[in-house]
Motif scaffolding. Structure first.
Motif, PDB file in Angstrom:
ATOM      1  N   GLU A   1       0.821  -1.210   0.000  1.00 42.42           N
ATOM      2  CA  GLU A   1       0.000   0.000   0.000  1.00 42.42           C
ATOM      3  C   GLU A   1       0.856   1.261   0.000  1.00 42.42           C
ATOM      4  OE1 GLU A   1      -2.770  -0.108   3.225  1.00 42.42           O
ATOM      5  OE2 GLU A   1      -4.000  -1.639   2.280  1.00 42.42           O
ATOM      6  N   THR A   2       2.061   1.154   0.560  1.00 41.02           N
ATOM      7  CA  THR A   2       2.987   2.286   0.594  1.00 41.02           C
ATOM      8  C   THR A   2       4.273   1.903  -0.130  1.00 41.02           C
ATOM      9  OG1 THR A   2       2.107   3.054   2.712  1.00 41.02           O
ATOM     10  CG2 THR A   2       4.279   3.865   2.081  1.00 41.02           C
ATOM     11  N   LEU A   3       4.624   2.684  -1.120  1.00 38.97           N
ATOM     12  CA  LEU A   3       5.878   2.490  -1.868  1.00 38.97           C
ATOM     13  C   LEU A   3       6.850   3.591  -1.470  1.00 38.97           C
ATOM     14  CD1 LEU A   3       4.562   1.867  -5.471  1.00 38.97           C
ATOM     15  CD2 LEU A   3       5.955   0.292  -4.159  1.00 38.97           C
ATOM     16  N   GLU A   4       8.042   3.205  -1.041  1.00 44.03           N
ATOM     17  CA  GLU A   4       9.075   4.193  -0.741  1.00 44.03           C
ATOM     18  C   GLU A   4      10.018   4.270  -1.925  1.00 44.03           C
ATOM     19  OE1 GLU A   4      10.993   4.210   3.011  1.00 44.03           O
ATOM     20  OE2 GLU A   4       9.140   3.773   4.088  1.00 44.03           O
ATOM     21  N   VAL A   5      10.218   5.489  -2.419  1.00 45.79           N
ATOM     22  CA  VAL A   5      11.085   5.719  -3.579  1.00 45.79           C
ATOM     23  C   VAL A   5      12.089   6.821  -3.222  1.00 45.79           C
ATOM     24  CG1 VAL A   5       9.245   5.052  -5.186  1.00 45.79           C
ATOM     25  CG2 VAL A   5       9.575   7.459  -4.635  1.00 45.79           C
ATOM     26  N   PRO A   6      13.213   6.861  -3.923  1.00 48.21           N
ATOM     27  CA  PRO A   6      14.163   7.940  -3.655  1.00 48.21           C
ATOM     28  C   PRO A   6      13.656   9.276  -4.192  1.00 48.21           C
ATOM     29  CG  PRO A   6      14.960   6.530  -5.428  1.00 48.21           C
ATOM     30  CD  PRO A   6      13.704   5.905  -4.909  1.00 48.21           C
ATOM     31  N   ALA A   7      13.767  10.300  -3.381  1.00 47.98           N
ATOM     32  CA  ALA A   7      13.384  11.648  -3.817  1.00 47.98           C
ATOM     33  C   ALA A   7      14.371  12.136  -4.871  1.00 47.98           C
ATOM     34  CB  ALA A   7      13.363  12.598  -2.628  1.00 47.98           C
ATOM     35  N   ASN A   8      13.900  13.022  -5.714  1.00 49.60           N
ATOM     36  CA  ASN A   8      14.744  13.674  -6.732  1.00 49.60           C
ATOM     37  C   ASN A   8      15.392  12.677  -7.694  1.00 49.60           C
ATOM     38  OD1 ASN A   8      14.276  16.280  -5.483  1.00 49.60           O
ATOM     39  ND2 ASN A   8      15.652  15.575  -3.886  1.00 49.60           N
ATOM     40  N   THR A   9      14.725  11.551  -7.931  1.00 48.02           N
ATOM     41  CA  THR A   9      15.248  10.510  -8.817  1.00 48.02           C
ATOM     42  C   THR A   9      14.135  10.017  -9.735  1.00 48.02           C
ATOM     43  OG1 THR A   9      16.753   9.781  -7.075  1.00 48.02           O
ATOM     44  CG2 THR A   9      16.368   8.245  -8.877  1.00 48.02           C
ATOM     45  N   ARG A  10      14.404   9.977 -11.008  1.00 43.80           N
ATOM     46  CA  ARG A  10      13.455   9.421 -11.972  1.00 43.80           C
ATOM     47  C   ARG A  10      13.373   7.914 -11.734  1.00 43.80           C
ATOM     48  NH1 ARG A  10      14.401   9.489 -18.390  1.00 43.80           N
ATOM     49  NH2 ARG A  10      12.432   8.542 -18.923  1.00 43.80           N
ATOM     50  N   PHE A  11      12.150   7.339 -11.805  1.00 44.44           N
ATOM     51  CA  PHE A  11      12.001   5.905 -11.581  1.00 44.44           C
ATOM     52  C   PHE A  11      10.852   5.340 -12.401  1.00 44.44           C
ATOM     53  CE2 PHE A  11       9.195   7.780  -8.446  1.00 44.44           C
ATOM     54  CZ  PHE A  11       8.088   6.941  -8.436  1.00 44.44           C
TER      55      PHE A  11
ATOM     56  N   PHE B   1      -4.900   5.819  -6.020  1.00 48.28           N
ATOM     57  CA  PHE B   1      -6.102   5.041  -5.716  1.00 48.28           C
ATOM     58  C   PHE B   1      -6.527   4.237  -6.932  1.00 48.28           C
ATOM     59  CE2 PHE B   1      -7.317   9.203  -7.215  1.00 48.28           C
ATOM     60  CZ  PHE B   1      -8.366   8.974  -8.076  1.00 48.28           C
ATOM     61  N   ASP B   2      -7.455   3.316  -6.677  1.00 43.33           N
ATOM     62  CA  ASP B   2      -8.079   2.506  -7.726  1.00 43.33           C
ATOM     63  C   ASP B   2      -9.524   2.969  -7.834  1.00 43.33           C
ATOM     64  OD1 ASP B   2      -9.264   0.592  -9.351  1.00 43.33           O
ATOM     65  OD2 ASP B   2      -8.576  -1.118  -8.187  1.00 43.33           O
ATOM     66  N   ASP B   3      -9.845   3.656  -8.913  1.00 49.77           N
ATOM     67  CA  ASP B   3     -11.196   4.204  -9.106  1.00 49.77           C
ATOM     68  C   ASP B   3     -12.266   3.121  -9.181  1.00 49.77           C
ATOM     69  OD1 ASP B   3     -12.345   6.680  -9.075  1.00 49.77           O
ATOM     70  OD2 ASP B   3     -12.045   7.110 -11.189  1.00 49.77           O
ATOM     71  N   PHE B   4     -11.886   1.893  -9.544  1.00 53.13           N
ATOM     72  CA  PHE B   4     -12.841   0.789  -9.607  1.00 53.13           C
ATOM     73  C   PHE B   4     -13.121   0.192  -8.221  1.00 53.13           C
ATOM     74  CE2 PHE B   4     -10.925   0.536 -13.946  1.00 53.13           C
ATOM     75  CZ  PHE B   4     -12.062   0.850 -14.660  1.00 53.13           C
ATOM     76  N   HIS B   5     -12.245   0.440  -7.265  1.00 49.26           N
ATOM     77  CA  HIS B   5     -12.387  -0.085  -5.900  1.00 49.26           C
ATOM     78  C   HIS B   5     -12.062   1.020  -4.889  1.00 49.26           C
ATOM     79  CE1 HIS B   5     -11.289  -3.487  -8.549  1.00 49.26           C
ATOM     80  NE2 HIS B   5     -12.241  -4.107  -7.871  1.00 49.26           N
ATOM     81  N   PRO B   6     -12.888   2.074  -4.841  1.00 49.25           N
ATOM     82  CA  PRO B   6     -12.547   3.245  -4.013  1.00 49.25           C
ATOM     83  C   PRO B   6     -12.518   2.960  -2.510  1.00 49.25           C
ATOM     84  CG  PRO B   6     -14.753   3.469  -4.925  1.00 49.25           C
ATOM     85  CD  PRO B   6     -14.137   2.257  -5.565  1.00 49.25           C
ATOM     86  N   ALA B   7     -13.269   1.987  -2.031  1.00 57.34           N
ATOM     87  CA  ALA B   7     -13.309   1.717  -0.589  1.00 57.34           C
ATOM     88  C   ALA B   7     -12.021   1.053  -0.094  1.00 57.34           C
ATOM     89  CB  ALA B   7     -14.508   0.835  -0.243  1.00 57.34           C
ATOM     90  N   THR B   8     -11.385   0.238  -0.930  1.00 60.97           N
ATOM     91  CA  THR B   8     -10.206  -0.514  -0.490  1.00 60.97           C
ATOM     92  C   THR B   8      -8.938  -0.168  -1.251  1.00 60.97           C
ATOM     93  OG1 THR B   8     -10.761  -2.304  -2.022  1.00 60.97           O
ATOM     94  CG2 THR B   8     -11.589  -2.501   0.244  1.00 60.97           C
ATOM     95  N   GLY B   9      -9.055   0.364  -2.445  1.00 65.15           N
ATOM     96  CA  GLY B   9      -7.889   0.627  -3.292  1.00 65.15           C
ATOM     97  C   GLY B   9      -7.272   1.979  -3.037  1.00 65.15           C
ATOM     98  N   GLN B  10      -6.563   2.107  -1.921  1.00 68.36           N
ATOM     99  CA  GLN B  10      -5.913   3.361  -1.550  1.00 68.36           C
ATOM    100  C   GLN B  10      -4.433   3.078  -1.267  1.00 68.36           C
ATOM    101  OE1 GLN B  10      -7.636   6.398  -1.359  1.00 68.36           O
ATOM    102  NE2 GLN B  10      -9.385   5.262  -2.142  1.00 68.36           N
ATOM    103  N   GLY B  11      -3.559   3.967  -1.691  1.00 69.70           N
ATOM    104  CA  GLY B  11      -2.136   3.793  -1.414  1.00 69.70           C
ATOM    105  C   GLY B  11      -1.417   5.123  -1.480  1.00 69.70           C
ATOM    106  N   ARG B  12      -0.089   5.045  -1.287  1.00 73.12           N
ATOM    107  CA  ARG B  12       0.702   6.268  -1.384  1.00 73.12           C
ATOM    108  C   ARG B  12       2.137   5.941  -1.769  1.00 73.12           C
ATOM    109  NH1 ARG B  12       2.908   8.105   4.157  1.00 73.12           N
ATOM    110  NH2 ARG B  12       2.906   6.149   5.286  1.00 73.12           N
ATOM    111  N   ILE B  13       2.747   6.906  -2.418  1.00 75.61           N
ATOM    112  CA  ILE B  13       4.166   6.857  -2.739  1.00 75.61           C
ATOM    113  C   ILE B  13       4.837   7.853  -1.819  1.00 75.61           C
ATOM    114  CG2 ILE B  13       5.930   7.379  -4.457  1.00 75.61           C
ATOM    115  CD1 ILE B  13       3.917   6.536  -6.626  1.00 75.61           C
ATOM    116  N   VAL B  14       5.853   7.401  -1.106  1.00 73.91           N
ATOM    117  CA  VAL B  14       6.610   8.276  -0.213  1.00 73.91           C
ATOM    118  C   VAL B  14       7.992   8.456  -0.812  1.00 73.91           C
ATOM    119  CG1 VAL B  14       7.549   8.588   2.093  1.00 73.91           C
ATOM    120  CG2 VAL B  14       5.320   7.498   1.798  1.00 73.91           C
ATOM    121  N   ALA B  15       8.315   9.694  -1.153  1.00 70.10           N
ATOM    122  CA  ALA B  15       9.636  10.024  -1.703  1.00 70.10           C
ATOM    123  C   ALA B  15      10.503  10.557  -0.564  1.00 70.10           C
ATOM    124  CB  ALA B  15       9.506  11.057  -2.811  1.00 70.10           C
ATOM    125  N   ARG B  16      11.626   9.889  -0.335  1.00 73.35           N
ATOM    126  CA  ARG B  16      12.564  10.302   0.750  1.00 73.35           C
ATOM    127  C   ARG B  16      13.917  10.584   0.177  1.00 73.35           C
ATOM    128  NH1 ARG B  16      10.236   8.673   5.779  1.00 73.35           N
ATOM    129  NH2 ARG B  16       8.709   7.065   5.463  1.00 73.35           N
TER     130      ARG B  16
END
Length: 110
Positions: A39-49, A95-110
């Motif tokens: 549900e949470t993806l951690e990615v490097p900040a200031n980096t194309r991915f 989010f997942d527009d087809f499953h709004p109640a359960t399809g929620q997430g976030r990308i955290v750039a650090r």
């Protein structure tokens, strides 16, 4: 001579672009039964991915982020890629527009 130099420069530009794409970090996101894994993806900040999104569920799903201006609809069994430009440090919802109640997430750039 001039055309040879132009050919060499063009070849170097193409080679450097291909190498840059191969060196891009790739993160994987699985969609199944209206949920994102993780549900949470951690990615490097200031980096194309690259984000590889796979739908293992029985129906259509959608990866959408209004903040990041990205949208991708996937049929069952489909895997697709999205390329993200460098992000400032922070948290970005998707989010997942087809499953709004359960399809929620976030990308955290650090």
């Amino acid at each position: 001579m001039r055309s040879t130099l132009l050919s060499v420069l063009t070849g170097l530009l193409l080679a450097s672009g291909a190498a840059g794409a191969d060196d891009m970090p790739t993160f994987r996101l699985l969609m199944k039964d209206g949920h994102f894994f993780p549900e949470t993806l951690e990615v490097p900040a200031n980096t194309r991915f690259r984000l590889e999104v796979k739908n293992e569920g029985p129906g259509a799903t959608e990866f959408e982020s209004l903040e990041l201006k990205k949208e991708l609809v996937l049929a069952p069994g489909v895997t697709r890629n999205l390329v993200f430009f460098p992000m400032k440090p922070g948290s970005y919802k998707f989010f997942d527009d087809f499953h709004p109640a359960t399809g929620q997430g976030r990308i955290v750039a650090r």
